[in-house]
Design a protein around this motif. Structure first.
Motif, mmCIF file in Angstrom:
data_model
loop_
_atom_site.group_PDB
_atom_site.id
_atom_site.type_symbol
_atom_site.label_atom_id
_atom_site.label_comp_id
_atom_site.label_asym_id
_atom_site.label_seq_id
_atom_site.Cartn_x
_atom_site.Cartn_y
_atom_site.Cartn_z
ATOM 1 N N HIS A 31 63.398 11.988 -43.161
ATOM 2 C CA HIS A 31 61.899 12.829 -43.019
ATOM 3 C C HIS A 31 60.719 11.818 -42.663
ATOM 4 O O HIS A 31 59.882 12.390 -41.906
ATOM 5 C CB HIS A 31 61.553 13.549 -44.334
ATOM 6 N N HIS A 35 60.086 13.607 -39.153
ATOM 7 C CA HIS A 35 59.085 14.580 -39.355
ATOM 8 C C HIS A 35 57.778 13.888 -39.239
ATOM 9 O O HIS A 35 56.892 14.470 -38.464
ATOM 10 C CB HIS A 35 59.086 15.130 -40.858
ATOM 11 N N GLU A 170 65.828 19.059 -49.534
ATOM 12 C CA GLU A 170 64.922 19.007 -48.321
ATOM 13 C C GLU A 170 63.488 19.525 -48.626
ATOM 14 O O GLU A 170 62.694 19.009 -48.092
ATOM 15 C CB GLU A 170 65.660 19.985 -47.164
ATOM 16 N N GLU A 174 60.255 17.190 -47.708
ATOM 17 C CA GLU A 174 59.199 17.613 -46.937
ATOM 18 C C GLU A 174 57.840 17.449 -47.611
ATOM 19 O O GLU A 174 57.062 17.043 -47.089
ATOM 20 C CB GLU A 174 59.528 18.974 -46.660
#
Length: 333
Positions: A31, A35, A170, A174
């Protein structure tokens, strides 16, 4: 001004990816890179190092190896560096040392002058309250980094449901990245304006509960650290054959492992103690016993706690503003 795309050191106290002992570090790594688009260096203890605090190795030689994880968390471990092969994510480093040792070696030896932010975790289990935080290797690595004048964030996932559904992982990663980015972009500030840029590190605790899957998500709040205390941490087994050791983490299941010991040579009773902490008062306190606004209070309500900290022992306020002459001791002989 801090770079918008920081170079991050990721470390932990749970060791390399493992479905039982270190289930979160690989997911957060993905992530942070994919991300947020951040450059992430990884230096981890080679094995689980919970409850070790901010200890350093000073007499042992700390040995390191290169680790080449794949998507499943498995990978080759070698004493030398080599180019990546197909299917390998990156080159990580595993050190036979404590989390604080890993942080210091990474900052001053492996990536000197490269790191902007240190992220420690995600820990398997909560690190709310002074009793857990002052013993935590996760907080220890972050504290070690902050004492090297690096900003640090310790992330801990509070286990509430056993076993924790993998569907929670997940959303937790996040949410961690959103919180990390917000803290990085607004370091030392909060909506009360009380921190004055004096934050060395943050301790973030995210409860892994069903609400993390909801559209609203979990509430996030600024907190202080709950000042609590231990009960018994070790159990005497000098008159028992029970040599199993309780799992390390504060939220761990009561699974055990056997420990080999030597019998007494003189026929007398040995002094033997095993790790068997009494956690009920720390894990399941009553809500009315928790100070409002503390990290323990927030986690008890199913909220995320974000606690700003300084890299120092807390001091009482009684000495502030006093006349210097009144600070000198005057002992009677």
């Amino acid at each position: 001004m801090s770079p918008s795309r920081p170079v991050v050191l990721l470390t932990n106290d749970d060791g390399p990816p493992d479905s039982k002992e270190s289930p979160y570090v690989l997911g957060l790594y993905h992530h942070l890179r994919n991300h947020l688009g951040w450059d992430v260096k990884v230096v981890l203890p080679s094995s689980q190092k919970s409850w070790i605090g901010k200890a350093y190795h000073i007499k042992e030689v700390t040995k390191g190896n290169y680790f080449y994880p794949r998507e499943d968390g498995e990978g080759e471990i070698l004493p030398y560096s080599r180019p990546l092969k197909n299917g390998e994510l990156a080159e990580w480093i595993l050190l036979d040392g404590t989390p604080a040792t890993c942080a210091n070696i990474a900052l001053h030896n492996l990536f000197h002058d490269e790191i902007d932010l240190v992220i420690s975790g995600p820990n398997l289990g909560r690190n709310t309250s002074s009793a857990f935080a002052m013993s935590s290797g996760t907080l220890g690595a972050a504290m070690s980094a902050s004492l090297s004048k690096k900003r640090a964030i310790a992330i801990s996932y509070g286990t509430v449901v056993h076993p924790t559904p993998s569907a929670y992982f997940e959303p937790a990663h996040e949410l961690s990245c959103r919180i990390i980015k917000h803290l990085w972009d607004n370091w030392g500030k909060d909506d009360r304006g009380l921190r004055q840029g004096e934050v060395d590190l943050y301790s973030v605790n995210i409860p892994l509960i069903e609400d993390i899957l909801s559209n609203e998500g979990l509430k996030i709040c600024w907190t202080t650290m709950w000042r609590n205390s231990y009960s018994r941490l070790f159990k005497s087994i000098s008159k028992s054959n029970d040599l199993s050791i309780t799992a390390a983490g504060p939220d761990a299941l009561d699974d055990t492992e056997s420990v080999a010991t030597s019998p007494s040579t003189n026929g007398g009773s040995q002094l033997l103690f095993k790790w068997a902490p009494e956690m009920a008062g720390l894990i399941s306190p009553s809500l009315d016993s928790l100070p409002v606004g503390s990290d323990g209070w927030a986690l008890h309500r199913g909220w995320v706690s974000v606690t700003p900290l300084r890299a120092s022992f807390g001091e009482p306020d009684e000495l502030l503003g006093r006349d210097p002459d009144n600070l000198v001791w005057k002992l009677k002989l």
